[in-house]
Design a protein around this motif. Structure first.
Motif, short mmCIF file in Angstrom:
data_model
loop_
_atom_site.label_atom_id
_atom_site.label_comp_id
_atom_site.label_asym_id
_atom_site.label_seq_id
_atom_site.Cartn_x
_atom_site.Cartn_y
_atom_site.Cartn_z
N ILE A 122 -6.81 22.80 -47.23
CA ILE A 122 -6.23 21.65 -46.54
C ILE A 122 -5.46 20.82 -47.56
CG2 ILE A 122 -7.81 21.48 -44.59
CD1 ILE A 122 -9.51 19.53 -46.19
N ASN A 123 -4.37 20.20 -47.10
CA ASN A 123 -3.56 19.42 -48.03
C ASN A 123 -3.04 18.15 -47.38
OD1 ASN A 123 -1.28 20.04 -46.45
ND2 ASN A 123 -0.01 20.39 -48.24
N ILE A 124 -2.54 17.28 -48.21
CA ILE A 124 -1.72 16.15 -47.81
C ILE A 124 -0.44 16.26 -48.61
CG2 ILE A 124 -1.45 13.64 -47.78
CD1 ILE A 124 -4.50 13.41 -47.62
N SER A 125 0.70 16.23 -47.94
CA SER A 125 1.99 16.31 -48.61
C SER A 125 2.76 15.03 -48.41
CB SER A 125 2.79 17.51 -48.09
OG SER A 125 2.88 17.48 -46.68
N THR A 126 3.53 14.67 -49.44
CA THR A 126 4.21 13.38 -49.39
C THR A 126 5.49 13.43 -50.21
OG1 THR A 126 3.88 11.00 -49.68
CG2 THR A 126 2.99 12.45 -51.39
N ASN A 127 6.20 12.30 -50.22
CA ASN A 127 7.44 12.17 -50.97
C ASN A 127 7.14 11.63 -52.36
OD1 ASN A 127 9.90 10.45 -51.89
ND2 ASN A 127 10.72 11.87 -50.37
#
Length: 262
Positions: A224-229
């Protein structure tokens, strides 16, 4: 020891493999193709490609529009069968949506398929992070994604060494790892620390953190991940805020799936 069938083995059904190759040839860049285009894309001769396309048309998985062939909605039944046989994904979807609602960032679950990760659950934030649209079914190179490195780190050494022979290291951005020894060392590090951060190695501006998630019996469910700028969220926020969120979610899923199975 790898006991998978290989082309040429007595029990290997080449016709089935070719039919699946035809289905997989369709994608976002190739939603419809002529017979000639399909033959070229799958490296089949026209007569063979034609037989498979006509068979798939008869079965309802492909239809013709003029000279072009395209998939029909019936193909979704294949994906639905996979989703229906893995009920824990509904649990994970719920928690991913909670993360997106709380911090306004996209969160996903993926599994390893060869040298790629495949997105199987996704909660997308309103802002777009990559040039391509990420959705369930999207494939990305495992070597250049945080989820991919987490999943690679779960493999036994022999499995990992064999899989890395399939990996093509490319300078997607100036930050991309292009040395195999460096990648192998990074995967070892990920395995030791239990998480991965990938900073703009696949796409400039894309930064993500990932951790593995397991069922109660210890089976790996995926990453599981969280992706962002990268311009908006510094590495420190990924480590101090986003990573603990993922770790808490992984523990909750672990307990929930164990309870449901028990």
């Amino acid at each position: 020891m790898d006991n998978k069938l290989q082309p040429g083995d007595r029990d290997y059904v080449a016709a089935l493999a070719s039919g699946l190759l035809i289905l997989k040839a369709f994608d976002a860049e190739h939603p419809r193709m002529t017979l000639t285009e399909m033959a070229s894309r799958t490296d089949m001769d026209r007569a063979k490609a034609r037989r498979f396309l006509l068979t798939l048309e008869a079965l309802g998985y492909v239809r013709r529009s003029g000279r072009d062939f395209e998939l029909t909605p019936r193909v979704l039944e294949l994906g639905h069968a996979f989703q229906a046989s893995n009920q824990y994904r509904a649990v994970i979807q719920h928690y991913l949506q909670d993360i997106t609602a709380e911090i306004g960032e996209s969160s996903s679950l993926s599994v390893l398929d060869g040298a790629d990760v495949v997105y199987v659950v996704r909660s997308a934030a309103p802002h777009r992070l990559m040039a391509i649209t990420l959705s369930v079914g999207t494939r990305l190179p495992a070597a250049y994604t945080s989820m991919g490195r987490v999943l690679l780190a779960q493999l036994a050494d022999a499995q990992l060494d064999k899989l890395l022979t399939q990996v093509k290291l490319q300078p997607h951005t100036p930050h991309s790892l292009i040395d195999m020894a460096a990648l192998r060392a990074e995967i070892t590090k990920v395995g030791q620390q239990g998480y991965s951060i990938v900073d703009q190695e696949l796409d400039l501006g894309l930064r993500s953190v990932a951790t593995p998630v397991f069922a109660g019996n210890g089976d790996l469910l995926g990453a599981i991940n969280i992706s962002t700028n990268a311009a908006r969220v510094p590495i420190e926020v990924l480590l101090d805020d986003y990573l603990p969120r993922l770790q808490r979610m992984a523990e909750t899923v672990h307990k929930t799936v164990r309870s449901a199975a028990g």
